[in-house]
Design a protein around this motif. Structure first.
Motif: not given
Length: 652
Positions: A593-610
């Motif tokens: 299965l291709l995974h080209t889409w983005i989990d945007y909420e997960k991205f923001h959580d990762l950014v916020a984690s520092g």
């Protein structure tokens, strides 16, 4: 004896002197013959061209052009002269024999300056001939005494003291050879949005002079006995060091006829926005042009614009390729840029070079918080205008008023903005994801850039020569900067993309060259898109013939994937956008299965984690309708696709 000995010595001396004189005479005659012969050979070389006229009678419009800008302007002038009953021949400088200049009565030049102050290829011979003749004392200053002329120069002020250098030289050298200049040297800047207007003013002035009662509209009678209609010094053609920094405020186009006013004569405000010692990027001319195109200008150097796909998805009629490839809701996407300036002048730029250009930040700088707040405010105002439009529901309108994504591309080079990291932080703190597109001329900026949801590099050509022709970069070391930018991209941990814009006749056949660049930047994805045709102007010569079909883009993409030997595969398509996506198989294809889409909420959580994180930590599964080869062709089946019929009714 002494007397007798002196006699033969004197005879020898006399004989030697006579021999020296004879040799000198022969050498002089030989030199003159060689000079004449070399010019005759040049003439013979060109006389085989059937387009040449050996006995010029009409006035001549001679153009020197690299990208067809000057050619297009010259054609426009030719048509205008014809409608005014003025007879002229339109001539490419390649097909003109300079030895015929002394026969001419009137010559109008439209001259481009190419890189480093040099003429384009089609004007090298003519330029060299004028230069050599003007500096050769044997030619004399009356060679062109019967020739009247005017010069319009096409260039870019970003090249500093080389701005319109070729046109200035033509003006000086024609006058040095005795020609009469009927109008002061005119110059147009391709990057300030006023080229067409200035050229129109010059054209009208030419017609006015030719048709004035003083000259009876007859080129052969033009300005008999006068050296020029205007009195000006050669200094008027030299760039003041200060002129590179500033021009007048809203300049009357008649004033641009000569040279732009110098800073000494203007006060504190200029047309390129210099106020109290600090330039503003958006001049009145640029502001008017971009506003006409639908941009909302923010502060002194930023902009925002609503996309047609935003309107489309608000109406439930489908989103753009970013929706198909990455799961971005087009009606919740804001297109903005913190820098309207760019370091390239690409041939396919659909803004027709109405934005400023530069190699470094040299303007007043606005606060990043102000830019973000103003962009959101302006974007929401444009969304509100969609209220009541057929198909726009209250639910989608409310979603549109709360953008969740920002595409930092639009126009210009966003990475040039010195506070780009702070601006990105402001967006991420609002949980607005970011896609940023850079033209690969600022590798140090890429290296210092904070995590972006997805970082793009424009890869407009696969070789140095083709990139020079397509991107028309300002930097002399553009290729080294490009390669270093790809290397910097390779070190980024977040999602990275090569963006390829295919232009038929320019770069649509360079599969091998593009493929060789993959190893340098090792991108996660490769977007391949057909160029969009947005009309022709003096600074954009593309036609519909340069636009590839979706089938062409698919064929190119499949060939490029095959060249990667399984490293990349064709993952998604969006037929409506004529766009294809290649994905790196080992990272984005899991269990088939291709995974080209983005989990945007997960991205923001990762950014916020520092904490440090990679692209594989916020990917999501690509829906079946978006996968390459699906019947939907990348169109979301939950949307209602409308097609215009001949009777202008809509059908589902």
């Amino acid at each position: 004896m002494p007397t007798a000995a002196a006699t033969p010595t004197a005879a020898v001396t006399t004989t030697t002197s006579a021999a020296h004189i004879t040799i000198l005479a022969i050498l002089t005659a030989t030199t003159a013959y060689c000079f004449y012969k070399s010019r005759s050979l040049r003439r013979l070389k060109h006389s085989s061209n059937p387009n040449l006229t050996t006995t010029p009678q009409k006035g001549k419009i001679i153009f020197i052009s690299e990208t067809n800008t000057s050619k297009t302007l010259a054609q426009r002038l030719h048509n205008k002269l014809i409608t005014n009953n003025l007879s002229f021949d339109l001539i490419d400088a390649t097909n003109y024999e300079p030895e015929d200049l002394h026969k001419e009565t009137l010559v109008l030049y439209v001259v481009s300056t190419w890189q480093d102050g040099n003429p384009p290829a089609n004007g090298v011979f003519l330029s060299n001939w004028l230069n050599e003749s003007a500096e050769d004392f044997r030619v004399g200053s009356s060679l062109l005494k019967d020739c009247k002329f005017a010069v319009f120069g096409v260039g870019s002020r970003v090249y500093g003291d080389k701005f319109n250098e070729v046109g200035k030289r033509f003006s000086r050298e024609m006058r040095a050879l005795g020609a009469v200049e009927i109008l002061p040297f005119f110059e147009g800047d391709v990057d300030e949005g006023e080229l067409d207007k200035v050229f129109s003013v010059w054209s009208e002035d030419v017609i006015r002079v030719l048709k004035s009662g003083e000259f009876s509209g007859n080129p052969s009678d033009l300005l008999e006995g006068n050296n020029s209609v205007y009195d000006y010094d050669d200094d008027d053609y030299e760039d003041d060091d200060e002129d590179d920094e500033v021009q007048s405020d809203i300049v009357d186009l008649e004033d641009i006829a000569g040279k732009a006013p110098s800073k000494k004569d203007m006060g504190v405000i200029s047309s390129n926005g210099k106020k109290n010692g600090v330039k503003e990027m958006v001049t009145p001319v640029i502001r008017a042009s971009l506003t006409k195109q639908g941009y909302k200008i923010i502060g002194s150097h930023s902009g925002v614009k609503i996309c047609r796909w935003t309107k489309s998805q608000l109406r439930g009629r489908g989103g753009c390729y970013k929706h198909s490839f990455y799961g971005i809701e087009s009606h919740r996407c804001m297109e903005a840029t913190p820098s309207l300036a760019c370091a390239n002048k690409c041939v396919f730029c659909w803004r027709h070079h109405t934005n400023p250009v530069g190699k470094s930040w040299q303007w007043k700088m606005d606060d990043p918080l102000m830019i973000v707040n103003s962009a959101l405010e302006q974007h929401k105002k444009m969304i509100k205008q969609m209220k009541g439009v057929p198909g726009v529901t209250s639910e989608r309108l409310a979603e549109g008023l709360s953008p969740r994504h920002c595409a930092l591309s639009l126009v210009g080079e966003p990475i040039m903005y010195p506070e780009i990291n702070t601006l990105v932080d402001e967006l991420h703190q609002r949980r607005i994801s970011t896609f940023l597109v850079t033209n690969a001329q600022f590798p140090e900026k890429i290296a210092s850039l904070k995590p972006i949801t997805q970082l793009y590099v424009s890869v407009d050509a696969g070789t140095k020569d083709s990139m020079k022709a397509i991107d028309r970069p300002l930097f002399g070391d553009f290729w080294e900067r490009f390669v270093d930018s790809l290397k910097a991209l390779k070190d980024k941990q977040q999602r990275t993309v090569y963006r390829l814009t295919l232009v038929k006749g320019w770069n649509a056949e360079d599969v091998d060259a593009y493929s060789s660049l993959f190893a340098i930047g090792n991108p996660d994805f490769v977007e391949i898109k057909g160029v969009t045709y947005c009309g022709t102007s003096a600074t954009s010569k593309l036609t519909m013939e340069n636009v590839p079909w979706h089938a062409d883009v698919k064929a190119f993409s499949e060939a490029l994937a095959e060249k990667s030997n399984g490293e990349y595969e064709v993952a998604c398509e969006h037929a409506h956008s004529c766009c294809i996506l290649l994905a790196k198989v080992d990272k984005f294809k899991i269990n088939g299965l291709l995974h080209t889409w983005i989990d945007y909420e997960k991205f923001h959580d990762l950014v916020a984690s520092g904490k440090s994180f990679g692209s594989n930590e916020y990917m999501a599964v690509t829906p079946s309708w978006a996968v390459y080869g699906a019947n939907e062709g990348g169109f979301d089946p939950d949307q209602a696709r409308y097609k215009k019929e001949r009777n202008h009714k809509t059908s589902r």
